[in-house]
Write a protein that holds these residues in place. Structure first.
Motif, PDB file in Angstrom:
ATOM      1  N   HIS A 110     -18.727  -3.472   7.700  1.00 21.73           N
ATOM      2  CA  HIS A 110     -18.331  -2.783   8.536  1.00 21.73           C
ATOM      3  C   HIS A 110     -18.420  -3.131   9.931  1.00 21.73           C
ATOM      4  CE1 HIS A 110     -22.299  -1.193   9.647  1.00 21.73           C
ATOM      5  NE2 HIS A 110     -22.707  -1.600   8.602  1.00 21.73           N
ATOM      6  N   LEU A 113     -15.770   0.151  15.882  1.00 21.61           N
ATOM      7  CA  LEU A 113     -14.617  -0.102  16.794  1.00 21.61           C
ATOM      8  C   LEU A 113     -14.844   0.919  18.124  1.00 21.61           C
ATOM      9  CD1 LEU A 113     -11.537   0.380  14.347  1.00 21.61           C
ATOM     10  CD2 LEU A 113     -12.551  -1.658  15.308  1.00 21.61           C
ATOM     11  N   GLU A 118     -15.448   3.230  12.767  1.00 16.07           N
ATOM     12  CA  GLU A 118     -15.483   1.736  12.283  1.00 16.07           C
ATOM     13  C   GLU A 118     -14.633   1.303  11.336  1.00 16.07           C
ATOM     14  OE1 GLU A 118     -19.535   1.734  10.437  1.00 16.07           O
ATOM     15  OE2 GLU A 118     -18.865   2.343   8.535  1.00 16.07           O
ATOM     16  N   TRP A 119     -14.399   0.018  11.239  1.00 11.56           N
ATOM     17  CA  TRP A 119     -13.523  -0.469  10.496  1.00 11.56           C
ATOM     18  C   TRP A 119     -14.450  -0.964   9.321  1.00 11.56           C
ATOM     19  CZ3 TRP A 119     -13.511  -5.770   8.583  1.00 11.56           C
ATOM     20  CH2 TRP A 119     -12.539  -6.235   8.055  1.00 11.56           C
ATOM     21  N   VAL A 150      -9.362  -1.970   2.478  1.00 11.50           N
ATOM     22  CA  VAL A 150      -9.565  -2.105   3.876  1.00 11.50           C
ATOM     23  C   VAL A 150      -9.466  -0.614   4.314  1.00 11.50           C
ATOM     24  CG1 VAL A 150      -8.926  -4.314   4.364  1.00 11.50           C
ATOM     25  CG2 VAL A 150      -7.382  -2.606   4.257  1.00 11.50           C
ATOM     26  N   LEU A 152     -10.736   2.764   7.432  1.00  9.04           N
ATOM     27  CA  LEU A 152     -11.319   3.405   8.604  1.00  9.04           C
ATOM     28  C   LEU A 152     -12.250   4.446   8.194  1.00  9.04           C
ATOM     29  CD1 LEU A 152      -8.318   3.500  10.918  1.00  9.04           C
ATOM     30  CD2 LEU A 152     -10.005   1.776  11.093  1.00  9.04           C
ATOM     31  N   LYS A 165      -8.886   4.714   3.050  1.00  5.22           N
ATOM     32  CA  LYS A 165      -8.865   3.328   2.546  1.00  5.22           C
ATOM     33  C   LYS A 165      -7.605   2.881   1.888  1.00  5.22           C
ATOM     34  CE  LYS A 165     -12.679   3.153   0.126  1.00  5.22           C
ATOM     35  NZ  LYS A 165     -13.865   2.683  -0.472  1.00  5.22           N
TER      36      LYS A 165
END
Length: 215
Positions: A110, A113, A118-119, A150, A152, A165
């Motif tokens: 993680h 951002l 977070e990503w 992937v 957020l 995701k």
């Protein structure tokens, strides 16, 4: 007085930002109800149709942050359904029992951002076992798959967290399938909350509702 007020506002802002960062915990355990819906790999003849499996059961899952920005995660669920078999013009003529078990384990990363978002990136291994039973006849299917995701994750409001995701899964059971995951966490306090998650693909769908303890 103005300096004291400015200092107080600065401290309050810093405290709020820290609380938001602490809110996105990657160390937790959860358990609850799961529904696993899937198209079964059953050969149906002309005029014969087989319902999709809608197996209800329970699940347990968890995550543990092993170092900054890295976490291990895993889970297991088991469910059962009586799947109907139909003939054109006659309707349902019988059913068979379907038991499904699925476990997964993986590694996630993680990257923050902002103070609230977070990503995330994840890779995982999935093991699926399916048993189909009609009276004394049994057929067992099992397979190993691998997934990349992937997404957020963020604090959407006070005591309310959400994530989204995109997943790609390939191997024995999933044949290059794309899916999406949407989840929410309603927090009662820093430890306890109610979690709900939906994972939807073209052939496989899972829905979970449970209780999470974060630490």
């Amino acid at each position: 007085m103005k300096k004291q007020l400015a200092l107080a506002l600065l401290l309050a802002t810093a405290s709020s930002a820290a609380a938001a960062a602490d809110g996105l915990s990657h160390s937790y355990v959860e358990a609850g109800f799961v529904r696993h819906q899937a198209e079964l790999p059953v050969i149906a003849g002309q005029g014969v149709s087989v319902d999709d499996m809608k197996a209800d059961g329970g699940y347990i899952a968890g995550s543990f942050e092993v170092m900054d920005n890295l976490y291990l995660f895993g889970g297991y669920h088991k469910g059962n359904d009586d799947v109907g078999v139909s003939l054109d013009g006659f309707g349902e003529v019988g059913e068979f029992d379907a038991d499904v078990q699925q476990g997964h384990i993986g590694l996630g990363y993680h990257h923050r951002l902002s103070d609230r978002v977070e990503w995330t990136g994840e890779v995982s291994y999935i093991n699926t076992r399916l048993e189909l039973k009609v009276e004394d006849f049994k057929d067992r299917l099992k397979g190993d798959d691998y997934r990349a995701s992937v997404g957020l994750r963020g604090d959407l409001a006070a005591n309310f967290e959400g994530w989204i995701k995109a997943n790609y899964t390939d191997g024995d059971v999933y044949d290059g399938e794309f899916s999406g995951t949407l989840g929410v966490l309603v927090k009662f306090n820093q430890t306890w909350g109610i979690v709900g998650e939906a994972e939807v693909g073209s052939d496989d769908r899972q829905f979970r509702l449970g209780v999470r303890a974060s630490f």
